[in-house]
Structures are given as C-alpha cells and as structure tokens.
Design an enzyme around this catalytic site. Structure first.
Site, PDB file in Angstrom:
ATOM      1  N   GLU A  25       0.833  -1.209   0.000  1.00  0.00           N
ATOM      2  CA  GLU A  25       0.000   0.000   0.000  1.00  0.00           C
ATOM      3  C   GLU A  25       0.871   1.265   0.000  1.00  0.00           C
ATOM      4  OE1 GLU A  25      -1.572   1.755   3.493  1.00  0.00           O
ATOM      5  OE2 GLU A  25      -1.000   0.071   4.775  1.00  0.00           O
ATOM      6  N   LYS A 159      -3.397  -2.099  15.685  1.00  0.00           N
ATOM      7  CA  LYS A 159      -2.736  -1.294  16.711  1.00  0.00           C
ATOM      8  C   LYS A 159      -3.557  -1.139  17.964  1.00  0.00           C
ATOM      9  CE  LYS A 159       0.391   1.346  14.261  1.00  0.00           C
ATOM     10  NZ  LYS A 159       0.356   2.036  12.980  1.00  0.00           N
TER      11      LYS A 159
HETATM   12  N1  PSU Z   1      -2.454   1.331  10.530  1.00  0.00           N
HETATM   13  C1  PSU Z   1      -1.122   1.400  10.634  1.00  0.00           C
HETATM   14  N2  PSU Z   1      -0.409   2.114   9.729  1.00  0.00           N
HETATM   15  C2  PSU Z   1      -1.012   2.732   8.692  1.00  0.00           C
HETATM   16  C3  PSU Z   1      -2.418   2.614   8.568  1.00  0.00           C
HETATM   17  C4  PSU Z   1      -3.092   1.908   9.507  1.00  0.00           C
HETATM   18  O1  PSU Z   1      -0.580   0.824  11.544  1.00  0.00           O
HETATM   19  O2  PSU Z   1      -0.323   3.376   7.876  1.00  0.00           O
HETATM   20  C5  PSU Z   1      -3.095   3.221   7.377  1.00  0.00           C
HETATM   21  C6  PSU Z   1      -3.454   2.113   6.375  1.00  0.00           C
HETATM   22  O3  PSU Z   1      -3.345   2.633   5.066  1.00  0.00           O
HETATM   23  C7  PSU Z   1      -4.898   1.807   6.687  1.00  0.00           C
HETATM   24  C8  PSU Z   1      -5.405   3.185   7.053  1.00  0.00           C
HETATM   25  O4  PSU Z   1      -5.624   1.252   5.621  1.00  0.00           O
HETATM   26  O5  PSU Z   1      -4.349   3.779   7.787  1.00  0.00           O
HETATM   27  C9  PSU Z   1      -6.647   3.111   7.873  1.00  0.00           C
HETATM   28  O6  PSU Z   1      -7.183   4.391   7.974  1.00  0.00           O
HETATM   29  P1  PSU Z   1      -8.639   4.570   8.622  1.00  0.00           P
HETATM   30  O7  PSU Z   1      -8.447   4.199  10.056  1.00  0.00           O
HETATM   31  O8  PSU Z   1      -8.940   6.030   8.412  1.00  0.00           O
HETATM   32  O9  PSU Z   1      -9.549   3.633   7.885  1.00  0.00           O
END
Ligand code: PSU
Ligand code: MN
Length: 309
Positions: A25, A159
């Site tokens: 990604e 996380k």
């Molecule tokens: N969790 C991590 N590192 C990240 C992300 C999530 O530990 O970089 C990024 C990923 O791209 C994930 C996004 O898909 O954040 C999720 O964002 P949201 O919580 O806004 O859906």
C-alpha cells in the site's frame, strides 16, 4: 470497459512470466511514516520481497491511473509530496475520474490488487474499530473490504490505538478469517501479545495459501487477515506504549480530530512521544510481513487478472 491500470516495468514482466507478486500500500508511505524513513522503508520492503523470490507491486493513484508497481522516481515523488490524498474505497473512483494523485489505504489497495489479479498484500497494520466507536461510529473501511475482496492481507495485527476486541467482533461478524501466524494470541502491532486469543492459527505459509485457495473453491467473497507478530527483538512491550497511546488519544479528542485524519494523527503523535521508537518497530514488522507475504504468494496457484477469487 476496463480499469485504468498502469503496470511498472518490473510488474509487467512478472505478469508475463507468471511470477508471484505481492501488493504493497502507499498510505503507509504518505501518512504512516515521516520522510525520509518512509521512502527508505518502502525501498527496503520491496527489496525484501525480491530477496524472498516474489515481485513487489507498490500501489498508488497517479494522474488518474492506478499504478501497480511504482518506478523508483515515482516512489520518490510520492514519498516527498505533501498533502497527498488518502484514498479508501469511497474515494477511489472519484479521484481517478478527476485525474488526481493519491495514496491507497488497505481497503483501496485490496481493490486495486484484485483488479490486477494479485492475491497477497503486505502492510504494517490495518484500520479497525476505533475506541469510542459506539459514539463516533469510526470503523475503518478496511474491515468491510476484507469481507468482500479476495486478497490475503499480511499485517502485524491491529494497533492498540484501536479497540481490538471490537475489531475482532466485526471481523467475525463479516466472516473474515483472522489467522495468527505461529502463535495462539492475536499480536498487537508494536507488541507480540494483545491478551486476546486469535480465532485461527497457522504455522506455515503453505497453510495460509491453501486456505486462500479453498475460499475461492467455495466461492466465498472476501479475503483473509494474517496477523504476523513483530519479531521479538523489535517489539515494544504493551505497558511501555500504553501511556503514550492514551495521551495521543486524549489529544485527538481535545483537538476534535475526526474521520480520515484520526489514524495519521495518532501514528504521528505516538512516533513523537516514543522519540521514534514506534517507527523503528514499525519498520521491522513491515519487513517481517513482506517476507511472509512473499512466501504465501509463492505457495499460491496463479489467478488470472480480475478473476473473482
Ligand atoms: N495502521 C497502521 N499504519 C497505517 C495505517 C493503519 O498501523 O499506515 C493506514 C493504512 O493505510 C490503513 C489506514 O488502511 O491507515 C486506515 O485508515 P482509517 O483508520 O482512516 O480507515
Ligand atoms: Mn476511520
């Protein structure tokens, strides 16, 4: 009508030769890590996948096309750019139609990988159910994507900034297999343990590949979440992180951070509060996930582009 895909030279060649490919990604590059560690890590992760016998395909949207694999200069540009859009399922078509550039989240990367016939994807952590979601309704689109798009995602668990029990509940409801690798417990990103039992356990890449292939035979939509624990020598104990996570969450609330901004804000604050230790651990776990994803991709039979499973 076909999707506006643009393959890097390396990925193009891998496709022609039927070689195993691992998707990566780009939101982790633009919103997950600071420059220059973001580009350095992205290059190391790609190299790790090559060293383990597969071909990396970092996915991003550039000038209205879905790039499957970035050339070195494209990766540099993306990593240095400021105010890059963070694109998830809801934003992808809109951004492409407008000819925009943006980074893909786990959800959007899964969609693009599937369009390109890529079945395995390595990242750091997925989005999940945020703490307080019963009020905010903040549940990442990543969970819904895992329920509908047939890509196996290798992450280091979710996380501790998230509500992990609720995240597991949503994944169970939506029929997403959550497979801990080599242990019974769900890993929690920077820490190997979360205190929660993982629903499923696998001890080899072959088992994970076989399960992916079996889902296709059953006609089940959706992917698998592989939760690969961070290497022991790189982990940060949960107790060390807890006060920093709590402080970051309090600050996010006080500042009224919402929607897409929540995850990047928390990651950045935890990086600052741990004086960079969270980033060092993050890099180690992404490399570890890249190795496992390469092994899974090698163990899978090839699917043709756009094949529905
Ligand atoms: N969790 C991590 N590192 C990240 C992300 C999530 O530990 O970089 C990024 C990923 O791209 C994930 C996004 O898909 O954040 C999720 O964002 P949201 O919580 O806004 O859906
Ligand atoms: Mn969210």
């Amino acid at each position: 009508m076909t999707a506006p895909l643009a393959f890097s030279a390396e990925v193009q060649k891998a496709r022609a030769h039927g070689r195993p490919i691992v998707a990566l990604e780009s939101t982790i590059i633009t919103h997950g890590m600071p420059y220059p560690q973001n580009v350095d890590t992205a290059e190391r992760v790609e190299a790790e996948i090559r060293a383990h016998g597969a071909v990396p395909a970092t996915i991003a949207i550039m000038a209205g096309r879905i790039h499957i694999g970035l050339e070195a200069d494209e990766l540099q540009r993306l990593a240095r750019a400021e105010d890059v859009a963070k694109l998830s399922r809801a934003d992808l078509a809109f951004a492409l139609a407008k000819g925009q550039t943006g980074a893909t989240t786990v959800a959007a990367t899964m969609i693009c990988a599937h369009l390109a016939g890529i079945q395995v994807f390595a990242t750091g952590g997925i989005g999940g159910v945020h703490r307080g979601a019963e009020e905010s309704f903040d549940i990442s689109a990543d969970l819904e994507e895992l329920a509908q798009t047939p890509v196996t995602v290798v992450a280091a668990g979710a996380k501790a900034i998230l509500d992990l029990p609720k995240t597991l509940e949503v994944l169970e409801t939506r029929g997403v297999p959550v497979i801990a690798f080599g242990q019974n417990e769900l890993p929690a990103f920077w820490s190997r343990s979360s205190g929660l039992p993982a629903p499923l356990r696998a001890d080899s890449a072959a088992e994970i590949a076989a399960s992916h292939a079996m889902r296709a035979r059953l006609g089940l939509p959706g992917g698998q979440l592989v939760a690969n624990p961070i290497p022991a020598d790189a982990e940060i104990p949960a107790a060390t992180l807890r006060p920093h996570i709590e402080q970051a969450l309090r600050e996010a609330e006080a500042k009224g951070i919402a929607a897409k901004a929540v995850t990047p804000f928390l990651l950045q604050r935890i990086f600052e509060l741990t004086k960079g230790a969270s980033l060092t651990a993050n890099i180690a776990l992404v490399l570890n996930n890249a190795r496992l994803a390469a092994a899974i991709a090698k163990a899978l039979p090839l699917a043709s582009p756009g094949e529905s499973a």
